[in-house]
Design an enzyme around this catalytic site. Structure first.
Site: not given
Ligand code: IPE
Ligand code: IPE
Ligand code: MG
Length: 247
Positions: A25, A73
């Site tokens: 994340d 997502n």
């Molecule tokens: C994690 O990074 C990757 C995916 C969920 C695909 P994020 O895209 O959630 O990054 P933040 O949490 O917005 O910084």
């Molecule tokens: C969790 O990250 C999913 C992945 C890392 C692929 P998200 O960024 O989607 O999760 P939330 O929304 O913070 O819970």
């Molecule tokens: Mg995230």
């Protein structure tokens, strides 16, 4: 890289056989902090995946399971969703040769039915192409949700019951386990989440029943094998009781 081979111990989790699962994340925030598009963070994140996979044998990680795209997502912009999907395809194409050579067996978990047929074909191909490898088991969760996986497993068990193949009284934890996407994998010993969030976000709900959780503020694009090494040191100090009493 300066990582010592971790000594084997009595605990299977420390005998170079660990199953570590990672909620990767913070890609978006890493990019936004620099005024860059979110996809740049995802691209940097993919580089971190490659480094970590290569470091697994030195880190004593036999099973590495990575959360790359959740069932939730899809709510992101089309641009981000498509960008992520194309990144998954590119990663597989670019890394296939190295994975084959380095003994990495790749699996994809999650519901792939709504994915692009070309991407699904690539998943089938890489799973087949690396199926004889056993040094590192890399599992990537794409369109994965713990609840969705349990729902699909329940449907599959129900179908076996309805067809007369399975007696409902014979359904055990092992039965359900065998219907999960992770049927071939041991339960994770450790779940790591980066970026400072302290939630599970629908990851491995069934499998992580007795996993240790470690949360780090490091954003995924900054996560190196050294970061993992520090986390594994913290994990080694944890006392796992599995509901028992330590005497
Ligand atoms: C994690 O990074 C990757 C995916 C969920 C695909 P994020 O895209 O959630 O990054 P933040 O949490 O917005 O910084
Ligand atoms: C969790 O990250 C999913 C992945 C890392 C692929 P998200 O960024 O989607 O999760 P939330 O929304 O913070 O819970
Ligand atoms: Mg995230």
């Amino acid at each position: 890289m300066n990582i010592e081979q971790r000594p084997p111990g009595d605990d299977p989790a420390s005998a170079n056989n660990m199953h570590v699962a990672v909620i990767m994340d913070g890609n978006g925030r890493w990019a936004s902090n620099r005024g860059w598009p979110r996809l740049v963070g995802h691209r940097k994140g993919a580089e971190r995946v490659r480094e970590l996979v290569n470091a697994c044998p030195d880190l004593g990680i036999r099973y590495l399971t990575l959360y790359a795209f959740s069932t939730e997502n899809w709510s992101r912009t089309t641009e981000e969703v498509l960008g992520l999907m194309s990144l998954f395809g590119r990663y597989i194409k670019r890394e296939a040769g190295r994975m084959k050579k380095e003994g990495v067996r790749m699996r994809i978990i999650g519901d792939r039915t709504p994915l692009d047929p070309k991407l699904r074909a690539l998943f089938d191909w890489i799973e087949e192409d690396t199926r004889d490898n056993d040094r590192v088991h890399l599992t990537v969760a794409i369109n994965y949700g713990g609840r969705d996986e349990i729902r699909r497993a329940a449907q599959s068990v129900a179908r076996a019951v309805a067809s007369g193949m399975l007696d409902p009284d014979m359904i055990s934890d092992q039965t359900l386990n065998a219907h999960m996407d992770t049927a071939a994998l041991p339960d994770p010993d450790l779940v790591v989440r980066t970026s400072g969030e302290t939630r599970v976000s629908n990851f491995l709900l069934w499998q992580a029943a007795y996993a240790e959780y470690i949360f780090t503020p490091v954003l995924w694009p900054d996560f190196t094998p050294e970061t993992m090494n520090t986390i594994l040191d913290a994990f080694a100090k944890r006392e796992r009781r599995f509901g028992g009493v330590v005497t």
